[in-house]
Write a protein that holds these residues in place. Structure first.
Motif, PDB file in Angstrom:
ATOM      1  N   GLU A  99      32.640  15.546  59.121  1.00 14.05           N
ATOM      2  CA  GLU A  99      33.283  16.843  59.334  1.00 14.05           C
ATOM      3  C   GLU A  99      33.799  16.971  60.766  1.00 14.05           C
ATOM      4  OE1 GLU A  99      34.640  20.415  58.067  1.00 14.05           O
ATOM      5  OE2 GLU A  99      33.249  19.316  56.784  1.00 14.05           O
ATOM      6  N   PHE A 100      32.935  16.697  61.734  1.00 11.19           N
ATOM      7  CA  PHE A 100      33.313  16.827  63.135  1.00 11.19           C
ATOM      8  C   PHE A 100      34.332  15.764  63.537  1.00 11.19           C
ATOM      9  CE2 PHE A 100      29.685  19.595  63.267  1.00 11.19           C
ATOM     10  CZ  PHE A 100      29.895  20.434  64.356  1.00 11.19           C
ATOM     11  N   ALA A 101      34.132  14.539  63.050  1.00 11.58           N
ATOM     12  CA  ALA A 101      35.045  13.451  63.410  1.00 11.58           C
ATOM     13  C   ALA A 101      36.449  13.709  62.882  1.00 11.58           C
ATOM     14  CB  ALA A 101      34.513  12.123  62.872  1.00 11.58           C
ATOM     15  N   ASN A 102      36.547  14.155  61.646  1.00 12.43           N
ATOM     16  CA  ASN A 102      37.857  14.360  61.028  1.00 12.43           C
ATOM     17  C   ASN A 102      38.609  15.554  61.595  1.00 12.43           C
ATOM     18  OD1 ASN A 102      37.535  12.145  59.370  1.00 12.43           O
ATOM     19  ND2 ASN A 102      36.714  13.316  57.656  1.00 12.43           N
ATOM     20  N   ASP A 108      35.829   8.822  70.687  1.00 12.33           N
ATOM     21  CA  ASP A 108      35.429   7.458  70.352  1.00 12.33           C
ATOM     22  C   ASP A 108      34.554   6.944  71.490  1.00 12.33           C
ATOM     23  OD1 ASP A 108      35.174   4.804  69.722  1.00 12.33           O
ATOM     24  OD2 ASP A 108      37.326   4.368  69.652  1.00 12.33           O
ATOM     25  N   THR A 109      33.318   6.551  71.177  1.00 12.12           N
ATOM     26  CA  THR A 109      32.389   6.111  72.221  1.00 12.12           C
ATOM     27  C   THR A 109      32.353   4.595  72.394  1.00 12.12           C
ATOM     28  OG1 THR A 109      30.527   6.021  70.674  1.00 12.12           O
ATOM     29  CG2 THR A 109      30.904   8.113  71.822  1.00 12.12           C
ATOM     30  N   ALA A 125      25.990   3.470  61.431  1.00  9.24           N
ATOM     31  CA  ALA A 125      25.877   4.786  60.797  1.00  9.24           C
ATOM     32  C   ALA A 125      26.459   5.883  61.660  1.00  9.24           C
ATOM     33  CB  ALA A 125      24.419   5.091  60.482  1.00  9.24           C
ATOM     34  N   GLY A 126      26.949   5.531  62.841  1.00 11.43           N
ATOM     35  CA  GLY A 126      27.638   6.495  63.686  1.00 11.43           C
ATOM     36  C   GLY A 126      29.140   6.344  63.611  1.00 11.43           C
ATOM     37  N   GLN A 127      29.620   5.532  62.656  1.00 11.48           N
ATOM     38  CA  GLN A 127      31.052   5.281  62.519  1.00 11.48           C
ATOM     39  C   GLN A 127      31.646   6.053  61.352  1.00 11.48           C
ATOM     40  OE1 GLN A 127      31.633   1.039  62.126  1.00 11.48           O
ATOM     41  NE2 GLN A 127      30.722   0.574  64.109  1.00 11.48           N
ATOM     42  N   VAL A 128      32.877   6.475  61.549  1.00  9.41           N
ATOM     43  CA  VAL A 128      33.678   7.061  60.466  1.00  9.41           C
ATOM     44  C   VAL A 128      35.001   6.312  60.455  1.00  9.41           C
ATOM     45  CG1 VAL A 128      34.845   9.121  59.601  1.00  9.41           C
ATOM     46  CG2 VAL A 128      32.597   9.326  60.697  1.00  9.41           C
ATOM     47  N   ASP A 129      35.300   5.686  59.328  1.00  8.98           N
ATOM     48  CA  ASP A 129      36.521   4.874  59.194  1.00  8.98           C
ATOM     49  C   ASP A 129      36.633   3.843  60.314  1.00  8.98           C
ATOM     50  OD1 ASP A 129      37.248   6.320  56.924  1.00  8.98           O
ATOM     51  OD2 ASP A 129      38.342   7.807  58.093  1.00  8.98           O
ATOM     52  N   GLY A 130      35.489   3.252  60.672  1.00  4.19           N
ATOM     53  CA  GLY A 130      35.475   2.180  61.641  1.00  4.19           C
ATOM     54  C   GLY A 130      35.446   2.604  63.102  1.00  4.19           C
ATOM     55  N   SER A 372      17.810   0.525  51.415  1.00  4.35           N
ATOM     56  CA  SER A 372      19.229   0.616  51.063  1.00  4.35           C
ATOM     57  C   SER A 372      20.054   0.816  52.335  1.00  4.35           C
ATOM     58  CB  SER A 372      19.466   1.796  50.114  1.00  4.35           C
ATOM     59  OG  SER A 372      18.686   1.674  48.948  1.00  4.35           O
ATOM     60  N   PRO A 373      21.321   0.403  52.319  1.00  2.03           N
ATOM     61  CA  PRO A 373      22.179   0.603  53.496  1.00  2.03           C
ATOM     62  C   PRO A 373      22.364   2.087  53.804  1.00  2.03           C
ATOM     63  CG  PRO A 373      23.192  -0.929  51.933  1.00  2.03           C
ATOM     64  CD  PRO A 373      22.022  -0.307  51.236  1.00  2.03           C
ATOM     65  N   ILE A 374      22.579   2.382  55.076  1.00  5.94           N
ATOM     66  CA  ILE A 374      22.859   3.753  55.495  1.00  5.94           C
ATOM     67  C   ILE A 374      24.290   4.106  55.087  1.00  5.94           C
ATOM     68  CG2 ILE A 374      23.019   5.332  57.458  1.00  5.94           C
ATOM     69  CD1 ILE A 374      21.092   3.443  58.940  1.00  5.94           C
ATOM     70  N   VAL A 375      24.465   5.262  54.488  1.00  5.74           N
ATOM     71  CA  VAL A 375      25.792   5.719  54.071  1.00  5.74           C
ATOM     72  C   VAL A 375      26.085   7.049  54.760  1.00  5.74           C
ATOM     73  CG1 VAL A 375      27.226   6.455  52.138  1.00  5.74           C
ATOM     74  CG2 VAL A 375      25.597   4.570  51.832  1.00  5.74           C
ATOM     75  N   VAL A 376      27.204   7.121  55.457  1.00  7.61           N
ATOM     76  CA  VAL A 376      27.607   8.388  56.084  1.00  7.61           C
ATOM     77  C   VAL A 376      28.233   9.273  54.999  1.00  7.61           C
ATOM     78  CG1 VAL A 376      29.109   9.477  57.789  1.00  7.61           C
ATOM     79  CG2 VAL A 376      28.005   7.288  58.322  1.00  7.61           C
ATOM     80  N   PRO A 377      27.677  10.458  54.771  1.00  7.67           N
ATOM     81  CA  PRO A 377      28.207  11.345  53.726  1.00  7.67           C
ATOM     82  C   PRO A 377      29.622  11.807  54.056  1.00  7.67           C
ATOM     83  CG  PRO A 377      26.016  12.035  54.417  1.00  7.67           C
ATOM     84  CD  PRO A 377      26.493  11.032  55.418  1.00  7.67           C
ATOM     85  N   PRO A 378      30.401  12.165  53.044  1.00  5.24           N
ATOM     86  CA  PRO A 378      31.765  12.642  53.285  1.00  5.24           C
ATOM     87  C   PRO A 378      31.785  14.029  53.910  1.00  5.24           C
ATOM     88  CG  PRO A 378      31.218  12.809  50.953  1.00  5.24           C
ATOM     89  CD  PRO A 378      30.083  12.083  51.610  1.00  5.24           C
TER      90      PRO A 378
END
Length: 419
Positions: A99-102, A108-109, A125-130, A372-378
């Protein structure tokens, strides 16, 4: 969260963008960095001590802590970001990252904060779209927590958490309730989406996929049936009593010695242990028959993020670097924001961790191969906990049939996730 941000943006649309930070604001010529975070009195004291240590090492930087309780945190942050007054460094959780990233709120850190010593899988897990918009503060798991003494006092043995099933769990809890004459519940239960996510993963289902909730109606209904079985068998209390207990750790039945089992985030073990005055242990969650994995997962306790509009980005980056990489910060914060993901920091502070946190550290190491892998929610996932709780309560209080409630949940959830 999407609704909060949108409302704040609409209200403040005419406000010209100004950024926090700057040196000429009464701070004696120092560079000022504003750091927003939520929590309780204990976290505030720890954070203030960490800030003081940072300022001691960086006397040219003044960090202003912007503290809020959980209930008001995001509304306050949404108002500030919509007005173009985002704090330089912001704490957010995984459900709000997309939400915040989009919305262009986060910087970008990558290459700006030293992340070489952090767990690289957790870092993803701190990435959104790479793009690396967030730095994890530490990691949590969502295990079953048990009071072994309570089990033994009521004639029950500690289960083998590599093989036990949901039926085993309920049967053991039911016996505790019976043996105590109803004075102690065998278990308390939790409506947290993490519980449902684990239950679904054991069936090969993801909570999210393709920007939508990927759960089947049947899995949701079966999870509610599990909670209902806990209630009907007297393994745990009814919905009304659980509602009174709430979601606060100090009110947990485990913390007040009214339950043998309960599911909470791993970084809450220390608080539960202090509340109960007894030793508590962590177990893998029970499994569904035929499940090939535990369904459990590591999740960042929260993130440190930097405002895309910060006028003091360099100082903000230095502060975040200190929080995640400096053993002095780790020695103060310990497990408050999850166990550190920097292995060197963990090594440096290990002897300072409480016995409960030592248990968490050992448990995390023991389950690594079964996660299980970490998944960032939409985007929109911030609303998921409230939506799931409404649907779950409607079933457990008998106000809605499971079929109807499952359809309502999926409709409301996916509407919240829509662009």
């Amino acid at each position: 969260m999407k609704r909060i941000l949108a409302a704040a943006a609409a209200t403040l649309l005419a406000v010209s963008a100004t950024a926090c930070g700057g040196g000429d604001d009464g701070s004696g010529g120092k560079t000022k960095v504003v750091f927003s975070y939520w929590g309780n009195d204990s976290r505030q004291k720890l954070t203030e001590a960490a800030i003081a240590e940072f300022e001691k090492k960086n006397p040219e930087i003044d960090v202003e802590g912007d503290f809020s309780d959980w209930d008001s945190y995001y509304e306050k942050l949404a108002t500030k970001t919509a007005a173009g007054e985002a704090p330089d460094v912001m704490s957010i959780e995984i459900r709000g990252l997309a939400e915040f990233a989009n919305r262009g709120i986060l910087a970008d850190t990558a290459g700006k904060v030293d992340t070489a010593g952090l767990d690289q899988e957790v870092l993803k897990a701190g990435q959104v779209d790479g793009t690396q918009f967030a730095i994890p503060t530490g990691v949590n798991a969502f295990p079953m927590i048990v009071n072994e003494k309570t089990l033994e006092e009521h004639g029950q043995k500690l289960p083998d958490d590599k093989t036990w099933t949901w039926d085993d769990y309920i049967a053991t809890a039911q016996k505790v309730t019976e043996e105590s004459g109803g004075e102690i519940w065998g278990t308390e239960y939790n409506e947290n989406p993490a519980f449902l996510q684990i239950f679904a993963a054991q069936r090969g289902e993801q909570f999210y996929a393709g920007g939508k909730v990927a759960l089947t109606e049947q899995t949701i209904k079966d999870w509610w049936a599990l909670l209902q079985k806990i209630i009907d068998s007297k393994a745990g209390p009814g919905a009304a009593e659980m509602l009174e207990t709430g979601t606060k750790v100090d009110q947990a039945l485990l913390a007040t010695n009214k339950s043998a089992f309960g599911s909470w985030w791993s970084n809450q073990l220390d608080a539960l242990t202090k509340g109960s005055g007894q030793e508590l242990s962590l177990l893998r969650m029970p499994k569904s028959p035929g499940a090939t994995g535990s369904g459990m997962f590591l999740q960042p306790a929260m993130y440190y993020t930097i405002s895309a509009k910060s006028e003091e980005a360099a100082a903000a980056q230095r502060f975040v670097d200190f929080l995640v990489n400096d053993p002095a910060a780790g020695a103060i914060l310990l497990s408050d924001r999850g166990l550190p993901t920097n292995s060197a920091v963990v090594t440096a502070i290990k002897d300072k961790l409480s016995p409960a946190d030592q248990k968490v550290l050992a448990f995390m190491d023991s389950i690594k191969s079964d996660l299980s892998p970490i998944v960032v929610p939409p985007k929109g996932a911030m609303e998921m906990e409230d939506i799931l709780k409404r649907a779950t309560d409607s079933v457990l209080f008998g106000k809605a049939k499971p079929d109807e409630a499952a359809k309502t949940f999926l409709t409301e959830a996916n509407n919240a996730l829509s662009p």
